[in-house]
Design a protein around this motif. Structure first.
Motif, PDB file in Angstrom:
ATOM      1  N   LEU A 116      -4.930   2.917   2.443  1.00  0.00           N
ATOM      2  CA  LEU A 116      -4.729   4.039   1.530  1.00  0.00           C
ATOM      3  C   LEU A 116      -5.427   5.300   2.058  1.00  0.00           C
ATOM      4  O   LEU A 116      -4.898   6.402   1.931  1.00  0.00           O
ATOM      5  N   ASN A 117      -6.596   5.117   2.637  1.00  0.00           N
ATOM      6  CA  ASN A 117      -7.303   6.273   3.193  1.00  0.00           C
ATOM      7  C   ASN A 117      -6.542   6.872   4.383  1.00  0.00           C
ATOM      8  O   ASN A 117      -6.537   8.079   4.579  1.00  0.00           O
ATOM      9  N   PHE A 118      -5.888   6.023   5.179  1.00  0.00           N
ATOM     10  CA  PHE A 118      -5.079   6.525   6.279  1.00  0.00           C
ATOM     11  C   PHE A 118      -3.925   7.365   5.757  1.00  0.00           C
ATOM     12  O   PHE A 118      -3.596   8.398   6.317  1.00  0.00           O
TER      13      PHE A 118
ATOM     14  N   VAL B 202       7.510   9.061   2.322  1.00  0.00           N
ATOM     15  CA  VAL B 202       6.875   8.171   3.290  1.00  0.00           C
ATOM     16  C   VAL B 202       7.955   7.250   3.843  1.00  0.00           C
ATOM     17  O   VAL B 202       8.651   6.577   3.089  1.00  0.00           O
ATOM     18  N   VAL B 203       8.117   7.266   5.157  1.00  0.00           N
ATOM     19  CA  VAL B 203       9.072   6.387   5.821  1.00  0.00           C
ATOM     20  C   VAL B 203       8.260   5.328   6.552  1.00  0.00           C
ATOM     21  O   VAL B 203       7.383   5.649   7.351  1.00  0.00           O
ATOM     22  N   LEU B 204       8.564   4.080   6.264  1.00  0.00           N
ATOM     23  CA  LEU B 204       7.788   2.973   6.831  1.00  0.00           C
ATOM     24  C   LEU B 204       8.650   2.155   7.778  1.00  0.00           C
ATOM     25  O   LEU B 204       9.729   1.694   7.407  1.00  0.00           O
ATOM     26  N   THR B 205       8.165   1.987   8.997  1.00  0.00           N
ATOM     27  CA  THR B 205       8.803   1.124   9.984  1.00  0.00           C
ATOM     28  C   THR B 205       7.721   0.214  10.544  1.00  0.00           C
ATOM     29  O   THR B 205       6.721   0.704  11.070  1.00  0.00           O
TER      30      THR B 205
ATOM     31  N   VAL C 290       0.837  -1.201   0.000  1.00  0.00           N
ATOM     32  CA  VAL C 290       0.000   0.000   0.000  1.00  0.00           C
ATOM     33  C   VAL C 290       0.874   1.255   0.000  1.00  0.00           C
ATOM     34  O   VAL C 290       0.581   2.229  -0.706  1.00  0.00           O
ATOM     35  N   VAL C 291       1.949   1.234   0.756  1.00  0.00           N
ATOM     36  CA  VAL C 291       2.856   2.389   0.780  1.00  0.00           C
ATOM     37  C   VAL C 291       3.473   2.593  -0.604  1.00  0.00           C
ATOM     38  O   VAL C 291       3.614   3.730  -1.065  1.00  0.00           O
ATOM     39  N   ASP C 292       3.814   1.519  -1.292  1.00  0.00           N
ATOM     40  CA  ASP C 292       4.354   1.637  -2.650  1.00  0.00           C
ATOM     41  C   ASP C 292       3.324   2.250  -3.603  1.00  0.00           C
ATOM     42  O   ASP C 292       3.676   3.062  -4.465  1.00  0.00           O
ATOM     43  N   ILE C 293       2.058   1.882  -3.460  1.00  0.00           N
ATOM     44  CA  ILE C 293       0.995   2.478  -4.275  1.00  0.00           C
ATOM     45  C   ILE C 293       0.943   3.985  -4.010  1.00  0.00           C
ATOM     46  O   ILE C 293       0.874   4.792  -4.933  1.00  0.00           O
ATOM     47  N   HIS C 294       1.004   4.345  -2.728  1.00  0.00           N
ATOM     48  CA  HIS C 294       0.968   5.760  -2.345  1.00  0.00           C
ATOM     49  C   HIS C 294       2.170   6.507  -2.920  1.00  0.00           C
ATOM     50  O   HIS C 294       2.033   7.614  -3.446  1.00  0.00           O
ATOM     51  N   ARG C 295       3.354   5.908  -2.827  1.00  0.00           N
ATOM     52  CA  ARG C 295       4.567   6.543  -3.359  1.00  0.00           C
ATOM     53  C   ARG C 295       4.463   6.749  -4.870  1.00  0.00           C
ATOM     54  O   ARG C 295       4.927   7.764  -5.398  1.00  0.00           O
ATOM     55  N   HIS C 296       3.872   5.795  -5.541  1.00  0.00           N
ATOM     56  CA  HIS C 296       3.726   5.911  -6.995  1.00  0.00           C
ATOM     57  C   HIS C 296       2.752   7.043  -7.355  1.00  0.00           C
ATOM     58  O   HIS C 296       2.966   7.800  -8.303  1.00  0.00           O
ATOM     59  N   ARG C 297       1.680   7.150  -6.593  1.00  0.00           N
ATOM     60  CA  ARG C 297       0.668   8.179  -6.869  1.00  0.00           C
ATOM     61  C   ARG C 297       1.162   9.581  -6.512  1.00  0.00           C
ATOM     62  O   ARG C 297       0.776  10.565  -7.142  1.00  0.00           O
ATOM     63  N   PHE C 298       1.979   9.673  -5.463  1.00  0.00           N
ATOM     64  CA  PHE C 298       2.437  10.970  -4.955  1.00  0.00           C
ATOM     65  C   PHE C 298       3.951  10.953  -4.773  1.00  0.00           C
ATOM     66  O   PHE C 298       4.454  10.931  -3.642  1.00  0.00           O
TER      67      PHE C 298
END
Length: 75
Positions: A72-74, A49-52, A36-44
């Motif tokens: 994604l909504n979060f 975004v740092v993920l731990t 989901v974070v990768d989807i977000h990074r691709h869109r924006f």
């Protein structure tokens, strides 16, 4: 337009009679959240975004597509 399309699609899915009988599956958040974070990074791409993640996240029963939508909504 994409957000509205997703919302309308979700409403249509939830309106179906079989939605109440959907089968939940165990989901590994360690796999789902990075996707989901990768989807977000691709869109924006301009947003950082740092993920731990904790290695001991529990299994979650759910439908992967709906859990992705919530995450994604979060973001």
């Amino acid at each position: 337009a994409r957000r509205l399309d997703r919302r309308v699609t979700n409403m249509l899915v939830l309106a179906r009679p079989e939605a109440a009988q959907s089968v939940l599956e165990p989901l590994l958040l360690q796999r789902l959240v990075p996707r989901v974070v990768d989807i977000h990074r691709h869109r924006f791409p301009a947003r950082e975004v740092v993920l731990t993640l904790d290695d001991n996240l529990p299994l979650v029963d759910g439908d992967a597509s709906y859990v992705e939508e919530v995450l994604l909504n979060f973001l």
